[in-house]
Design a protein around this motif. Structure first.
Motif, PDB file in Angstrom:
ATOM      1  N   LEU A  67      66.335  36.242  32.397  1.00 30.66           N
ATOM      2  CA  LEU A  67      64.965  36.138  31.917  1.00 30.66           C
ATOM      3  C   LEU A  67      64.009  36.015  33.097  1.00 30.66           C
ATOM      4  N   VAL A  68      62.973  36.839  33.107  1.00 25.75           N
ATOM      5  CA  VAL A  68      61.974  36.820  34.175  1.00 25.75           C
ATOM      6  C   VAL A  68      60.983  35.701  33.887  1.00 25.75           C
ATOM      7  N   GLU A  69      60.894  34.733  34.806  1.00 24.89           N
ATOM      8  CA  GLU A  69      60.008  33.575  34.638  1.00 24.89           C
ATOM      9  C   GLU A  69      58.549  33.918  34.906  1.00 24.89           C
ATOM     10  N   LYS A  70      58.319  34.800  35.873  1.00 25.40           N
ATOM     11  CA  LYS A  70      56.959  35.170  36.254  1.00 25.40           C
ATOM     12  C   LYS A  70      56.793  36.681  36.061  1.00 25.40           C
ATOM     13  N   PRO A  71      56.446  37.096  34.828  1.00 23.26           N
ATOM     14  CA  PRO A  71      56.422  38.529  34.516  1.00 23.26           C
ATOM     15  C   PRO A  71      55.410  39.329  35.328  1.00 23.26           C
ATOM     16  N   ILE A  72      54.261  38.761  35.642  1.00 19.52           N
ATOM     17  CA  ILE A  72      53.267  39.512  36.399  1.00 19.52           C
ATOM     18  C   ILE A  72      53.792  39.810  37.798  1.00 19.52           C
ATOM     19  N   GLU A  73      54.345  38.796  38.465  1.00 21.91           N
ATOM     20  CA  GLU A  73      54.904  39.006  39.804  1.00 21.91           C
ATOM     21  C   GLU A  73      56.067  39.995  39.764  1.00 21.91           C
ATOM     22  N   TYR A  74      56.906  39.881  38.736  1.00 23.13           N
ATOM     23  CA  TYR A  74      58.045  40.788  38.589  1.00 23.13           C
ATOM     24  C   TYR A  74      57.554  42.236  38.445  1.00 23.13           C
ATOM     25  N   LEU A  75      56.575  42.454  37.559  1.00 24.87           N
ATOM     26  CA  LEU A  75      56.067  43.806  37.329  1.00 24.87           C
ATOM     27  C   LEU A  75      55.337  44.344  38.558  1.00 24.87           C
ATOM     28  N   GLN A  76      54.708  43.476  39.336  1.00 26.87           N
ATOM     29  CA  GLN A  76      54.110  43.914  40.593  1.00 26.87           C
ATOM     30  C   GLN A  76      55.198  44.346  41.565  1.00 26.87           C
ATOM     31  N   GLY A  77      56.284  43.589  41.627  1.00 31.26           N
ATOM     32  CA  GLY A  77      57.407  43.932  42.492  1.00 31.26           C
ATOM     33  C   GLY A  77      58.067  45.243  42.089  1.00 31.26           C
ATOM     34  N   GLN A  78      58.035  45.550  40.798  1.00 30.49           N
ATOM     35  CA  GLN A  78      58.588  46.802  40.287  1.00 30.49           C
ATOM     36  C   GLN A  78      57.584  47.957  40.395  1.00 30.49           C
ATOM     37  N   ARG A  79      56.388  47.656  40.901  1.00 29.91           N
ATOM     38  CA  ARG A  79      55.301  48.610  41.069  1.00 29.91           C
ATOM     39  C   ARG A  79      54.785  49.163  39.741  1.00 29.91           C
ATOM     40  N   VAL A  80      54.921  48.349  38.683  1.00 31.55           N
ATOM     41  CA  VAL A  80      54.340  48.684  37.386  1.00 31.55           C
ATOM     42  C   VAL A  80      52.893  48.207  37.358  1.00 31.55           C
ATOM     43  N   LEU A  81      52.654  47.026  37.929  1.00 31.93           N
ATOM     44  CA  LEU A  81      51.311  46.478  38.053  1.00 31.93           C
ATOM     45  C   LEU A  81      50.929  46.420  39.526  1.00 31.93           C
ATOM     46  N   ALA A  82      49.655  46.627  39.789  1.00 31.67           N
ATOM     47  CA  ALA A  82      49.153  46.551  41.160  1.00 31.67           C
ATOM     48  C   ALA A  82      48.956  45.103  41.572  1.00 31.67           C
ATOM     49  N   ARG A  83      49.047  44.872  42.851  1.00 31.23           N
ATOM     50  CA  ARG A  83      48.677  43.573  43.403  1.00 31.23           C
ATOM     51  C   ARG A  83      47.182  43.652  43.687  1.00 31.23           C
ATOM     52  N   LEU A  84      46.432  42.932  42.912  1.00 29.19           N
ATOM     53  CA  LEU A  84      44.986  42.963  43.038  1.00 29.19           C
ATOM     54  C   LEU A  84      44.548  42.093  44.196  1.00 29.19           C
ATOM     55  N   GLU A  85      43.725  42.663  45.035  1.00 27.29           N
ATOM     56  CA  GLU A  85      43.141  41.882  46.118  1.00 27.29           C
ATOM     57  C   GLU A  85      41.669  41.707  45.791  1.00 27.29           C
ATOM     58  N   HIS A  86      41.309  40.518  45.441  1.00 24.46           N
ATOM     59  CA  HIS A  86      39.934  40.189  45.051  1.00 24.46           C
ATOM     60  C   HIS A  86      39.261  39.548  46.247  1.00 24.46           C
ATOM     61  N   ASN A  87      38.201  40.172  46.723  1.00 23.37           N
ATOM     62  CA  ASN A  87      37.480  39.639  47.874  1.00 23.37           C
ATOM     63  C   ASN A  87      36.132  39.108  47.431  1.00 23.37           C
ATOM     64  N   THR A  88      35.924  37.834  47.613  1.00 22.02           N
ATOM     65  CA  THR A  88      34.636  37.231  47.328  1.00 22.02           C
ATOM     66  C   THR A  88      33.772  37.340  48.576  1.00 22.02           C
ATOM     67  N   ILE A  89      32.551  37.773  48.387  1.00 22.32           N
ATOM     68  CA  ILE A  89      31.640  37.922  49.506  1.00 22.32           C
ATOM     69  C   ILE A  89      30.657  36.759  49.486  1.00 22.32           C
ATOM     70  N   SER A  90      30.629  36.017  50.562  1.00 18.21           N
ATOM     71  CA  SER A  90      29.675  34.913  50.671  1.00 18.21           C
ATOM     72  C   SER A  90      28.302  35.485  50.980  1.00 18.21           C
ATOM     73  N   PHE A  91      27.338  35.033  50.218  1.00 21.70           N
ATOM     74  CA  PHE A  91      25.992  35.563  50.375  1.00 21.70           C
ATOM     75  C   PHE A  91      25.001  34.521  49.885  1.00 21.70           C
ATOM     76  N   ASP A  92      24.038  34.211  50.700  1.00 20.89           N
ATOM     77  CA  ASP A  92      23.020  33.236  50.331  1.00 20.89           C
ATOM     78  C   ASP A  92      21.913  33.952  49.567  1.00 20.89           C
ATOM     79  N   ALA A  93      21.873  33.764  48.261  1.00 22.03           N
ATOM     80  CA  ALA A  93      20.895  34.428  47.401  1.00 22.03           C
ATOM     81  C   ALA A  93      19.666  33.566  47.167  1.00 22.03           C
ATOM     82  N   SER A  94      19.594  32.422  47.805  1.00 22.87           N
ATOM     83  CA  SER A  94      18.510  31.485  47.517  1.00 22.87           C
ATOM     84  C   SER A  94      17.139  32.077  47.811  1.00 22.87           C
TER      85      SER A  94
END
Length: 173
Positions: free
Chosen positions: A31-58
């Motif tokens: 049984l796969v305990e961490k399905p998202i990580e497993y499917l990423q390892g199988q290249r079924v799901l992408a590994r999302l790289e989310h980049n937050t941009i710091s920006f002073d909007a004041s």
């Protein structure tokens, strides 16, 4: 989305399916305990790289600060102010170019803030010598298919999107 049923979307999905949890059994029958990580390892799901941009909007939002607090967040007029910020857009374009310069990444999918934002980023990228295309609600089906195919085939390095492509978008490369 995962084995966890207590949070947000997962709780809604779990309730909808009467808490019938679908499980994944790996190639060894375990049984796969961490399905998202497993499917990423199988290249079924992408590994999302989310980049937050710091920006002073004041400075941009200073006159609207009270209204933002009263509304509990940004409304469309505030989004438009941020979209048109040359400083913020320069940061975004720089991050896109940095990602393209990284040998581990050769494609960038951009989720823009508005249709106008898509066009602004496309123009700024063109100035920097980076070809890109946009996909928005008004883009014809023929253009969507052509641009998505170019992106998936690696002929287009940057695809800028607003309100069309979602987490279900499939681009294996």
């Amino acid at each position: 989305r995962s084995n966890e049923t207590s949070g947000g979307d997962n709780r809604v999905l779990a309730t909808y399916f009467d808490y019938n949890l679908m499980s994944i059994i790996d190639e060894n029958g375990v049984l796969v305990e961490k399905p998202i990580e497993y499917l990423q390892g199988q290249r079924v799901l992408a590994r999302l790289e989310h980049n937050t941009i710091s920006f002073d909007a004041s400075e941009i939002l200073k006159e609207s600060y009270t209204r933002i607090l009263d509304n509990g967040g940004l409304d469309l007029s505030h989004v438009d102010m941020l979209v048109e910020s040359s400083h913020r857009n320069k940061i975004i374009v720089t991050k896109i170019i940095e990602a393209l310069d990284d040998p581990a990444r050769d494609h960038v999918l951009v989720f823009a803030s508005s249709i106008n934002h898509c066009e602004i980023l496309k123009i700024l990228l063109k100035i920097e010598g980076v070809e890109s295309e946009t996909i928005v609600s008004g883009t014809s089906q023929e253009s969507r298919e052509k641009n998505i195919a170019k992106f998936k085939d690696g002929k287009l390095k940057v695809l800028i999107n607003f309100g069309v492509l979602t987490t279900g978008f499939d681009a294996p490369k």
